[in-house]
Design a protein around this motif. Structure first.
Motif, PDB file in Angstrom:
ATOM      1  N   ALA A 143       0.856  -1.188   0.000  1.00 19.45           N
ATOM      2  CA  ALA A 143       0.000   0.000   0.000  1.00 19.45           C
ATOM      3  C   ALA A 143       0.895   1.243   0.000  1.00 19.45           C
ATOM      4  O   ALA A 143       2.095   1.146  -0.308  1.00 19.45           O
ATOM      5  N   ASN A 144       0.324   2.399   0.340  1.00 22.72           N
ATOM      6  CA  ASN A 144       1.081   3.648   0.194  1.00 22.72           C
ATOM      7  C   ASN A 144       1.545   4.263   1.502  1.00 22.72           C
ATOM      8  O   ASN A 144       2.541   4.954   1.542  1.00 22.72           O
ATOM      9  N   SER A 145       0.791   4.077   2.563  1.00 26.17           N
ATOM     10  CA  SER A 145       1.108   4.757   3.816  1.00 26.17           C
ATOM     11  C   SER A 145       0.934   3.793   4.982  1.00 26.17           C
ATOM     12  O   SER A 145       0.311   2.727   4.829  1.00 26.17           O
ATOM     13  N   GLY A 146       1.448   4.224   6.142  1.00 23.93           N
ATOM     14  CA  GLY A 146       1.311   3.398   7.329  1.00 23.93           C
ATOM     15  C   GLY A 146      -0.154   3.118   7.655  1.00 23.93           C
ATOM     16  O   GLY A 146      -0.557   1.974   7.869  1.00 23.93           O
ATOM     17  N   ALA A 147      -0.949   4.188   7.665  1.00 21.99           N
ATOM     18  CA  ALA A 147      -2.367   4.031   8.022  1.00 21.99           C
ATOM     19  C   ALA A 147      -3.061   3.058   7.075  1.00 21.99           C
ATOM     20  O   ALA A 147      -3.873   2.228   7.498  1.00 21.99           O
ATOM     21  N   GLU A 148      -2.693   3.155   5.811  1.00 25.79           N
ATOM     22  CA  GLU A 148      -3.341   2.300   4.819  1.00 25.79           C
ATOM     23  C   GLU A 148      -3.016   0.818   5.048  1.00 25.79           C
ATOM     24  O   GLU A 148      -3.862  -0.049   4.820  1.00 25.79           O
ATOM     25  N   CYS A 149      -1.781   0.546   5.485  1.00 23.28           N
ATOM     26  CA  CYS A 149      -1.475  -0.877   5.716  1.00 23.28           C
ATOM     27  C   CYS A 149      -2.141  -1.359   7.005  1.00 23.28           C
ATOM     28  O   CYS A 149      -2.536  -2.521   7.105  1.00 23.28           O
ATOM     29  N   VAL A 150      -2.312  -0.470   7.989  1.00 23.02           N
ATOM     30  CA  VAL A 150      -3.056  -0.859   9.199  1.00 23.02           C
ATOM     31  C   VAL A 150      -4.495  -1.220   8.804  1.00 23.02           C
ATOM     32  O   VAL A 150      -5.028  -2.269   9.177  1.00 23.02           O
ATOM     33  N   GLU A 151      -5.106  -0.333   8.029  1.00 28.25           N
ATOM     34  CA  GLU A 151      -6.499  -0.563   7.599  1.00 28.25           C
ATOM     35  C   GLU A 151      -6.634  -1.890   6.854  1.00 28.25           C
ATOM     36  O   GLU A 151      -7.559  -2.668   7.095  1.00 28.25           O
ATOM     37  N   GLY A 152      -5.704  -2.130   5.923  1.00 30.51           N
ATOM     38  CA  GLY A 152      -5.763  -3.359   5.115  1.00 30.51           C
ATOM     39  C   GLY A 152      -5.647  -4.588   5.996  1.00 30.51           C
ATOM     40  O   GLY A 152      -6.392  -5.567   5.824  1.00 30.51           O
ATOM     41  N   GLY A 206      -2.262   5.813  12.938  1.00 32.24           N
ATOM     42  CA  GLY A 206      -2.544   6.581  11.730  1.00 32.24           C
ATOM     43  C   GLY A 206      -3.651   7.595  11.907  1.00 32.24           C
ATOM     44  O   GLY A 206      -4.164   7.794  13.019  1.00 32.24           O
ATOM     45  N   ARG A 207      -4.015   8.222  10.777  1.00 32.35           N
ATOM     46  CA  ARG A 207      -4.931   9.355  10.831  1.00 32.35           C
ATOM     47  C   ARG A 207      -6.168   9.195   9.949  1.00 32.35           C
ATOM     48  O   ARG A 207      -6.945  10.139   9.814  1.00 32.35           O
ATOM     49  N   THR A 208      -6.335   8.049   9.291  1.00 29.97           N
ATOM     50  CA  THR A 208      -7.611   7.814   8.609  1.00 29.97           C
ATOM     51  C   THR A 208      -8.653   7.592   9.701  1.00 29.97           C
ATOM     52  O   THR A 208      -8.295   7.455  10.880  1.00 29.97           O
ATOM     53  N   ILE A 209      -9.916   7.521   9.331  1.00 32.40           N
ATOM     54  CA  ILE A 209     -10.921   7.521  10.397  1.00 32.40           C
ATOM     55  C   ILE A 209     -10.833   6.234  11.236  1.00 32.40           C
ATOM     56  O   ILE A 209     -10.981   6.267  12.456  1.00 32.40           O
ATOM     57  N   PHE A 210     -10.537   5.086  10.592  1.00 31.17           N
ATOM     58  CA  PHE A 210     -10.448   3.853  11.394  1.00 31.17           C
ATOM     59  C   PHE A 210      -9.170   3.852  12.230  1.00 31.17           C
ATOM     60  O   PHE A 210      -9.182   3.466  13.404  1.00 31.17           O
ATOM     61  N   THR A 211      -8.057   4.310  11.631  1.00 33.84           N
ATOM     62  CA  THR A 211      -6.809   4.303  12.407  1.00 33.84           C
ATOM     63  C   THR A 211      -6.822   5.407  13.469  1.00 33.84           C
ATOM     64  O   THR A 211      -6.149   5.290  14.487  1.00 33.84           O
ATOM     65  N   THR A 212      -7.625   6.450  13.249  1.00 38.56           N
ATOM     66  CA  THR A 212      -7.832   7.442  14.311  1.00 38.56           C
ATOM     67  C   THR A 212      -8.488   6.761  15.514  1.00 38.56           C
ATOM     68  O   THR A 212      -8.110   6.979  16.665  1.00 38.56           O
ATOM     69  N   ALA A 213      -9.471   5.905  15.212  1.00 31.24           N
ATOM     70  CA  ALA A 213     -10.147   5.179  16.300  1.00 31.24           C
ATOM     71  C   ALA A 213      -9.192   4.233  17.021  1.00 31.24           C
ATOM     72  O   ALA A 213      -9.375   3.930  18.199  1.00 31.24           O
ATOM     73  N   LEU A 214      -8.170   3.776  16.312  1.00 29.36           N
ATOM     74  CA  LEU A 214      -7.193   2.855  16.918  1.00 29.36           C
ATOM     75  C   LEU A 214      -6.068   3.599  17.638  1.00 29.36           C
ATOM     76  O   LEU A 214      -5.193   2.977  18.227  1.00 29.36           O
ATOM     77  N   THR A 215      -6.066   4.933  17.523  1.00 27.16           N
ATOM     78  CA  THR A 215      -4.956   5.735  18.045  1.00 27.16           C
ATOM     79  C   THR A 215      -5.342   6.400  19.358  1.00 27.16           C
ATOM     80  O   THR A 215      -6.392   7.042  19.449  1.00 27.16           O
ATOM     81  N   THR A 216      -4.481   6.217  20.378  1.00 28.16           N
ATOM     82  CA  THR A 216      -4.800   6.799  21.694  1.00 28.16           C
ATOM     83  C   THR A 216      -3.576   7.486  22.308  1.00 28.16           C
ATOM     84  O   THR A 216      -3.504   7.653  23.516  1.00 28.16           O
ATOM     85  N   SER A 217      -2.614   7.873  21.467  1.00 30.00           N
ATOM     86  CA  SER A 217      -1.395   8.464  22.037  1.00 30.00           C
ATOM     87  C   SER A 217      -1.624   9.901  22.503  1.00 30.00           C
ATOM     88  O   SER A 217      -0.936  10.371  23.407  1.00 30.00           O
ATOM     89  N   LYS A 218      -2.556  10.610  21.862  1.00 32.78           N
ATOM     90  CA  LYS A 218      -2.811  12.007  22.220  1.00 32.78           C
ATOM     91  C   LYS A 218      -4.217  12.393  21.816  1.00 32.78           C
ATOM     92  O   LYS A 218      -4.682  11.993  20.740  1.00 32.78           O
ATOM     93  N   LEU A 269      -2.273 -12.035  15.911  1.00 33.44           N
ATOM     94  CA  LEU A 269      -1.383 -11.044  16.511  1.00 33.44           C
ATOM     95  C   LEU A 269      -0.813 -10.183  15.379  1.00 33.44           C
ATOM     96  O   LEU A 269      -0.032 -10.677  14.549  1.00 33.44           O
ATOM     97  N   ILE A 270      -1.253  -8.915  15.350  1.00 30.52           N
ATOM     98  CA  ILE A 270      -0.751  -7.974  14.330  1.00 30.52           C
ATOM     99  C   ILE A 270       0.266  -7.058  15.001  1.00 30.52           C
ATOM    100  O   ILE A 270      -0.054  -6.364  15.965  1.00 30.52           O
ATOM    101  N   VAL A 271       1.478  -7.067  14.479  1.00 30.00           N
ATOM    102  CA  VAL A 271       2.524  -6.235  15.048  1.00 30.00           C
ATOM    103  C   VAL A 271       2.773  -5.056  14.105  1.00 30.00           C
ATOM    104  O   VAL A 271       3.065  -5.253  12.924  1.00 30.00           O
ATOM    105  N   ASP A 272       2.633  -3.850  14.643  1.00 32.95           N
ATOM    106  CA  ASP A 272       2.816  -2.637  13.836  1.00 32.95           C
ATOM    107  C   ASP A 272       4.279  -2.214  13.885  1.00 32.95           C
ATOM    108  O   ASP A 272       4.736  -1.618  14.851  1.00 32.95           O
ATOM    109  N   GLU A 273       4.998  -2.540  12.804  1.00 33.08           N
ATOM    110  CA  GLU A 273       6.428  -2.193  12.692  1.00 33.08           C
ATOM    111  C   GLU A 273       6.617  -1.000  11.764  1.00 33.08           C
ATOM    112  O   GLU A 273       7.680  -0.829  11.174  1.00 33.08           O
ATOM    113  N   VAL A 274       5.564  -0.188  11.625  1.00 34.45           N
ATOM    114  CA  VAL A 274       5.655   0.964  10.707  1.00 34.45           C
ATOM    115  C   VAL A 274       6.844   1.854  11.083  1.00 34.45           C
ATOM    116  O   VAL A 274       7.601   2.290  10.221  1.00 34.45           O
TER     117      VAL A 274
END
Ligand SMILES: Cc1ncc(COP(=O)(O)O)c(C=O)c1O
Length: 435
Positions: free
Chosen positions: A112-121, A144-156, A247-252
């Motif tokens: 894919a093209n971006s980190g968020a996109e591979c998380v979504e996929g 990431g910052r797409t709407i689904f990866t936003t939901a998965l993001t809790t750093s800030k 088990l999905i490991v995010d190595e982005v």
């Protein structure tokens, strides 16, 4: 950061930027980059900035590595794009190469093209092949910052606030951030606490048979450069196996030699079911990937996912050249050794400074945790240090939920002299800011 001088050649472009670039895009250094080479970025005045940010862990092989530039130039002249209309050889070559360098039995690649996109996929695939809806993720995560990866993001909060409603079926449990937990100095107790929270989640909120995947960063990046304790990922693997959860490991951010292994998960002796990669994969060209086992991917029917630009030939050629450089220049070993020396140097320099709470990391992915005098996380000191570094022409970024951690991610190709120069500037900036 610091405002530019009126005579500054950056100014003309900064004015145009203000007029025409959507202000949501915040940049931490107020310079306009004109070119870059190796460990340096040059602005419109020709001033050189030593780069300990690598475009957020992207330029692992340094800026504009000649081998990557050559591969890109050759590919541009040969084939730039076919999308899913045809197969193309660079996609196939890169998939084969990623299978070779990935741990365990991972052998089936989607580009894919971006980190968020591979998380979504990867999440789509996990839901599809398991037939289960839920994802378990961890507090402090960034995906990431797409709407689904936003939901998965809790750093800030800034990444989530005002974007509700966010997609559901995501259950977030604490990450074992040992230093900021009640179990400081006792990683095992901190891991047990997280495992207990997952157990309670299964008893109170969601049956494990409804869970498609655990999604975890082996070193939390935006969350504060926090490596997971080894036993945590091992226990997560066991739990995943027990309940048929992937088990999905995010190595982005952690991939491609950054942590002193080709992939960070190798530090843990754990085999993920899916591994996500982006950032450092293609030397600065946009590309991301997720890799799984064929036995999993073959349950995902053809046509159920795709991408127009994902895995375009030019990015693939850049990735093949980048991986070659990492291997030939022994950058994984370099990252392990230089990163260890950097951390030793910083620990020694701040042994008697309680405001430097912790210097931690793996390889050349290093976080410096900063405290107020009362021990609380210090955004102000981290900001002051980053500004002082910038005035002295060193680029560093902050991270962490309070913006209280300095993150050091130099190119893995940085020379000993460049690293020493950067550390000297940094140590002085921290000493000045902690007064
Ligand atoms: C661990 C992790 N996952 C996913 C992403 C999202 O990547 P991108 O910004 O390319 O969409 C990032 C970006 O910082 C990241 O650090």
């Amino acid at each position: 950061m610091v405002t530019v001088k009126a005579t500054d050649k950056n100014l003309e472009y900064l004015k145009l930027d203000e007029a025409h670039v959507n202000p949501v895009l915040s940049r931490s250094a107020k310079i306009v980059a004109e070119k870059a080479k190796g460990s340096y970025i040059y602005d419109m005045n020709g001033d050189a900035y030593l780069d300990f940010t690598t475009g957020i862990a992207v330029n692992n092989v340094g800026h504009c590595h000649p081998k990557v530039v050559e591969a890109v130039q050759a590919q541009v002249a040969e084939l730039m794009h076919t999308s899913v209309v045809t197969h193309h050889k660079r996609y196939i070559e890169l998939s084969k190469k990623l299978a070779e360098i990935s741990p365990g039995r991972l052998d089936s690649v989607f580009l894919a093209n971006s980190g968020a996109e591979c998380v979504e996929g990867a999440v789509k695939m996990a839901r599809y092949v398991t037939g289960r809806p839920c994802i378990i993720n961890f507090r402090g995560s960034f995906h990431g910052r797409t709407i689904f990866t936003t939901a998965l993001t809790t750093s800030k909060l800034v990444y989530r606030e005002k974007y509700e409603p966010l997609p559901g079926s995501i259950h977030t449990v604490p990450f074992p951030y040992v230093y900021r937990s009640h179990h400081r100095g006792n990683p095992e107790a901190c891991v047990d606490e997280t495992m207990h929270q997952i157990d309670m989640l299964f008893k109170q909120i969601v049956h494990p048979e409804q869970v498609a995947a655990f999604l975890v960063e082996p070193v939390q990046g935006e969350g504060g450069y926090v490596p997971a304790p080894v036993s945590f990922l091992k226990k997560l693997r066991e739990l995943a196996d027990k309940h048929g959860i992937l088990l999905i490991v995010d190595e982005v951010q952690t991939g491609f030699g950054r942590t002193g292994k080709m992939f960070c998960i190798e530090h843990y002796g754990v085999e993920p079911d899916v591994m996500l990669m982006a950032k450092g994969i293609a030397g600065g060209m946009p590309l991301s990937a997720f890799i799984t086992r064929k036995e999993i991917s073959q349950k995902w029917q053809p046509g159920r996912h795709g991408s127009t630009f994902g895995g375009n030939p030019v990015s693939c050629a850049a990735a093949l050249a980048t991986i070659d450089v990492i291997e030939n220049e022994k950058l994984v070993e370099r990252s392990a050794k230089a990163g260890h020396e950097m951390m030793e140097h910083l620990r020694k320099a701040f042994a008697n400074n309680p405001q430097v709470g912790e210097v931690r990391g793996l390889g050349m992915m290093i976080g410096v945790e900063l405290n107020e005098k009362d021990g609380s996380p210090s955004h102000d000191i981290a900001e002051a240090v980053a500004n002082k570094c910038f005035q002295n022409k060193l680029l560093v970024l902050t991270c962490g939920s309070h913006g209280h951690v300095l993150r050091l991610i130099p190119p893995l190709t940085a020379s000993d002299e460049e690293i020493k120069k950067g550390l000297d500037i940094l140590v002085n900036a921290i000493n000045d800011s902690c007064k």
